[in-house]
Design an enzyme around this catalytic site. Sequence first.
Site, PDB file in Angstrom:
ATOM      1  N   GLY A 304       0.888  -1.157  -0.009  1.00  0.00           N
ATOM      2  CA  GLY A 304      -0.011   0.056  -0.191  1.00  0.00           C
ATOM      3  C   GLY A 304       0.875   1.083   0.011  1.00  0.00           C
ATOM      4  N   SER A 305       0.294   2.257   0.476  1.00  0.00           N
ATOM      5  CA  SER A 305       1.029   3.771   0.294  1.00  0.00           C
ATOM      6  C   SER A 305       2.232   3.722   1.332  1.00  0.00           C
ATOM      7  CB  SER A 305       0.016   4.870   0.698  1.00  0.00           C
ATOM      8  OG  SER A 305      -0.298   4.661   2.129  1.00  0.00           O
ATOM      9  N   THR A 306       3.176   4.601   1.075  1.00  0.00           N
ATOM     10  CA  THR A 306       4.125   4.701   1.927  1.00  0.00           C
ATOM     11  C   THR A 306       3.787   5.474   3.354  1.00  0.00           C
ATOM     12  OG1 THR A 306       5.818   5.063   0.211  1.00  0.00           O
ATOM     13  CG2 THR A 306       6.303   6.003   2.254  1.00  0.00           C
ATOM     14  N   VAL A 308       0.915   4.744   5.173  1.00  0.00           N
ATOM     15  CA  VAL A 308       0.589   3.831   5.824  1.00  0.00           C
ATOM     16  C   VAL A 308       1.615   2.833   6.350  1.00  0.00           C
ATOM     17  CG1 VAL A 308      -1.322   1.902   6.047  1.00  0.00           C
ATOM     18  CG2 VAL A 308      -1.827   4.076   4.701  1.00  0.00           C
ATOM     19  N   GLY A 309       2.531   2.579   5.525  1.00  0.00           N
ATOM     20  CA  GLY A 309       3.385   1.801   5.921  1.00  0.00           C
ATOM     21  C   GLY A 309       4.446   2.104   7.125  1.00  0.00           C
ATOM     22  N   GLU A 326       5.507  -3.453   0.982  1.00  0.00           N
ATOM     23  CA  GLU A 326       5.855  -2.901  -0.411  1.00  0.00           C
ATOM     24  C   GLU A 326       4.972  -1.709  -0.663  1.00  0.00           C
ATOM     25  OE1 GLU A 326       4.904  -2.214  -3.946  1.00  0.00           O
ATOM     26  OE2 GLU A 326       3.769  -4.009  -3.897  1.00  0.00           O
ATOM     27  N   CYS A 360       1.769  -0.017  -8.567  1.00  0.00           N
ATOM     28  CA  CYS A 360       2.812   0.670  -7.850  1.00  0.00           C
ATOM     29  C   CYS A 360       4.078   0.957  -8.603  1.00  0.00           C
ATOM     30  CB  CYS A 360       3.156   0.014  -6.696  1.00  0.00           C
ATOM     31  SG  CYS A 360       3.279  -1.793  -6.791  1.00  0.00           S
TER      32      CYS A 360
END
Length: 554
Positions: A304-306, A308-309, A326, A360
């Site tokens: 997912g998004s950076t 949220v990561g 990822e 992505c």
Amino acid sequence: ASYNTLYFFYVWNKTMMMLISPPLSKRSTILAYCLATKSINHRVASFSSSHYPVASALKDPSLLGDLTVSDVDTAFDVIDPGASAGELSDGSAVIGRVGLMGRDDAKAAIDKASMALKGWRDGTTALQRSSILSKWSSLIKENSEDIAKIMTMESGKPLHESRGEVNYGTSFLDYYAGEAIRPNAAGGGFLSPTPFTHPGTSAPRGKIMAVYEAVGVCALITPWNFPIAMITRKAGPALAAGCTTVLKPSELTPLTAVALETLAKRAGVPDGVFEVITADKGLTREVGDEFCTNPIVKKISFTGSTPVGKLLMKLSSDTMKRLSLELGGNAAFIVFQDADIDQAVDAAMASKFRNAGQTCVCADRFIIHKSVEDEFVTKLAGKVKQISVGHGLKKGITMGPVITSDAVDNLKEKVEEAIAQGAKCVIGGSPLTNLGPNYFEPTILTNTKESDLVWCTENFGPIVAIKTFETEEEALALANNSPVGLASYFCTKDLSRSFRFSSSLESGIVGLNEGIVSTATAPFGGVKESGLGREGSIVGMNEYMETKYVFMNV
């Protein structure tokens, strides 16, 4: 309601019978298992196979369950992103409903996975796990058309792309079914020469042994853009290694996950080994919190998004979980002056417009040598004009919608900002409101600046942003000037440049004269803020194993 009442008394009677006979020490464990089973049952029984469009499109509606949940407080709608404004207004864009699950359900699923771990990890051989993965893959292939239709209806991608994703998704199960039985899988390992000696002699003493073991319970969080492949890319190696899993799919595309769970059970995946938690946007955060803070969970795999990561990484720090992240990209696509321009255009089309630019690893920043810019743009524009935009189930459609109207607004704002700063719109640039609120024209912008949002941030849409260069050093600086580094692409015929430039690019994946490079047999992942760890290949299997060192003084 009558079904739930009968089910409650059935479970209660079974619980009491089981609690009477075992020793006292085991009764609390059995009760916990039964309550966990009941608490997550409502999700399985949450889909109406008779009232929604997706079910009527399937040969086997039972993939999604058979019972109706009409209470709005216990279920949420799944919306067709390709629907028209009228369909969204009159409610016909709702293709199905799934059970609304929150933190308590996530905890129950984790407990269930924990109780199933010993039986799966220690009670099955690698060959047995391999056979179950192969059977799961076969069942998905047998139901490929139904699963492709589900994906298209909930994610919007054209049907031919969904069919391709079924093949891509099952390739991970096939690959890890093979890897499960190899010496470098769980239960395998290696021996190393011992440096120790018997006292007073030079004779070697003991054995050094390294053994690979399953990490344990894993939480998997997957996005909407690849509803099957992102699940199998995580669950395949996890199950092959002997881990049990709890999956939280995107709230936008939960139906594919429900179908995969149904087929997993038909394939013989035991209860508790592959559990699915469906939560809407409002409950997703609390489910994620439970995944991150529950000490039973030993690993989290997230795509997912950076932002949220980064949040998941922070929340997981107290329990020191293993992480595979990822995250976002903003891929550069470089075309050198010696490139085969026709080949470069084909690669650009494949990389940029697949799934309406919502991957992505999509090329976002096109860095074109000044001497070939006109030829590249002209040929690319010619190909873009041939793209047929519309609902993914319609024949001849080659590009569907973006996922939400918010995504359309974001793309529109970026294009308008770039044009205001001097960019030229060669083709496209506007929403396609006649088709629906989620459609956007395939777009080419030239003369973009590094400060333009369309250049410096990930677009996740069908926009080509072009900037020119004159030297290799300039191209490299442009490509690497990004906080993320997932994928990069470049086109050249120069063999020396191929090795030199690929080694200098700051990204985890490089495509040379090619726009689609993902495969189950290759490691997939990024550097910088694009994440941690790798998926795919044997490297992806290692992410779900711990290495135990055993010294044997024998």
